[in-house]
Design an enzyme around this catalytic site. Structure first.
Site, mmCIF file in Angstrom:
data_model
loop_
_atom_site.group_PDB
_atom_site.id
_atom_site.type_symbol
_atom_site.label_atom_id
_atom_site.label_comp_id
_atom_site.label_asym_id
_atom_site.label_seq_id
_atom_site.Cartn_x
_atom_site.Cartn_y
_atom_site.Cartn_z
ATOM 1 N N ILE A 109 0.707 -1.110 -0.067
ATOM 2 C CA ILE A 109 0.052 -0.071 0.169
ATOM 3 C C ILE A 109 0.837 1.201 0.030
ATOM 4 O O ILE A 109 0.359 2.355 -0.394
ATOM 5 C CB ILE A 109 -0.985 0.021 1.366
ATOM 6 C CG1 ILE A 109 -2.207 1.025 1.014
ATOM 7 C CG2 ILE A 109 -0.294 0.304 2.446
ATOM 8 C CD1 ILE A 109 -3.344 0.525 1.863
ATOM 9 N N HIS A 134 6.310 -11.696 6.038
ATOM 10 C CA HIS A 134 6.126 -11.341 4.696
ATOM 11 C C HIS A 134 7.316 -11.020 3.937
ATOM 12 O O HIS A 134 8.473 -10.798 4.766
ATOM 13 C CB HIS A 134 5.298 -10.093 4.501
ATOM 14 C CG HIS A 134 5.730 -8.819 5.585
ATOM 15 N ND1 HIS A 134 5.478 -8.947 7.169
ATOM 16 C CD2 HIS A 134 6.412 -7.770 5.313
ATOM 17 C CE1 HIS A 134 5.757 -7.790 7.543
ATOM 18 N NE2 HIS A 134 6.484 -6.917 6.463
ATOM 19 N N GLN A 180 10.427 -4.417 11.264
ATOM 20 C CA GLN A 180 9.170 -5.037 10.832
ATOM 21 C C GLN A 180 8.007 -4.310 11.599
ATOM 22 O O GLN A 180 7.911 -3.969 12.760
ATOM 23 C CB GLN A 180 9.269 -6.423 11.172
ATOM 24 C CG GLN A 180 8.085 -7.289 10.982
ATOM 25 C CD GLN A 180 8.133 -8.840 11.230
ATOM 26 O OE1 GLN A 180 8.997 -9.142 11.852
ATOM 27 N NE2 GLN A 180 7.130 -9.397 11.127
ATOM 28 N N SER A 181 7.004 -3.814 10.555
ATOM 29 C CA SER A 181 6.158 -3.090 11.216
ATOM 30 C C SER A 181 4.502 -3.880 11.299
ATOM 31 O O SER A 181 3.640 -3.523 12.004
ATOM 32 C CB SER A 181 5.718 -1.814 10.418
ATOM 33 O OG SER A 181 5.221 -2.007 9.236
HETATM 34 P P1 DGP Z 1 7.373 -4.593 7.163
HETATM 35 O O1 DGP Z 1 7.626 -2.791 7.413
HETATM 36 O O2 DGP Z 1 8.604 -4.893 6.637
HETATM 37 O O3 DGP Z 1 6.488 -4.944 8.144
HETATM 38 O O4 DGP Z 1 6.300 -4.275 6.007
HETATM 39 C C1 DGP Z 1 4.891 -3.837 6.114
HETATM 40 C C2 DGP Z 1 4.285 -3.514 4.780
HETATM 41 O O5 DGP Z 1 3.087 -3.554 4.662
HETATM 42 C C3 DGP Z 1 4.698 -2.027 4.565
HETATM 43 O O6 DGP Z 1 5.680 -1.710 3.532
HETATM 44 C C4 DGP Z 1 3.409 -1.176 4.257
HETATM 45 C C5 DGP Z 1 2.542 -2.650 3.974
HETATM 46 N N1 DGP Z 1 1.185 -2.531 4.499
HETATM 47 C C6 DGP Z 1 0.674 -2.183 5.785
HETATM 48 N N2 DGP Z 1 -0.632 -2.072 5.764
HETATM 49 C C7 DGP Z 1 -1.050 -2.562 4.505
HETATM 50 C C8 DGP Z 1 -2.534 -2.738 3.962
HETATM 51 O O7 DGP Z 1 -3.473 -2.678 4.494
HETATM 52 N N3 DGP Z 1 -2.580 -3.080 2.585
HETATM 53 C C9 DGP Z 1 -1.336 -3.327 2.030
HETATM 54 N N4 DGP Z 1 -1.446 -3.668 0.533
HETATM 55 N N5 DGP Z 1 -0.034 -3.304 2.490
HETATM 56 C C10 DGP Z 1 0.065 -2.716 3.700
#
Ligand code: DGP
Length: 114
Positions: free
Chosen positions: A31, A100, A94-95
């Site tokens: 996103i 993933h 990691q958020s």
């Molecule tokens: P990380 O920081 O490595 O945990 O990456 C988490 C990713 O997830 C970050 O790049 C944004 C993505 N993300 C968070 N919420 C959503 C969502 O609701 N939909 C999608 N498609 N991606 C999301």
């Protein structure tokens, strides 16, 4: 797992731009894209992070990487180059606490990352 964002995406309860899927893995666009191609690959089952997948089910970890390779081809970044990233834990940035892998490509990617 209840209250897990990526579990809800995997279940189709929260919409996502899905680009590929198998019985056990889903690939969808991030996103907040950090590159022209930015796809996340997740196991449908809940694991907190990628090392936990590898510990519990090495074949599933391999399936995630295999689908990433397939998406890299379909997104046109297999030949130009791309990067797989698995941010893990606090220092890893990691958020979202569901395993993933980020597939990034479509531009030259700097190294080392921040
Ligand atoms: P990380 O920081 O490595 O945990 O990456 C988490 C990713 O997830 C970050 O790049 C944004 C993505 N993300 C968070 N919420 C959503 C969502 O609701 N939909 C999608 N498609 N991606 C999301």
């Amino acid at each position: 797992m209840s209250d897990c964002l990526f579990c809800a995406i995997a279940a189709g309860e929260i919409p996502a731009d899905v680009v590929a899927a198998t019985d056990r893995v889903v690939a969808f666009r991030d996103i907040q894209p950090q590159a022209p191609v930015h796809v996340l690959l997740i196991p449908r089952a809940h694991f907190d992070d990628l090392p936990s997948v590898a510990d519990a089910d090495p074949a599933l970890a391999a399936e995630i990487v295999a689908l990433a390779a397939e998406v890299a081809r379909s997104e046109g970044v297999a030949a130009t180059g791309h990067r797989l990233v698995a941010n893990t834990g606090v220092d890893g940035g990691q958020s979202v606490p569901h395993a993933h892998v980020h597939l990034l490509g479509g531009r030259s990617l700097a190294w080392p990352p921040g």
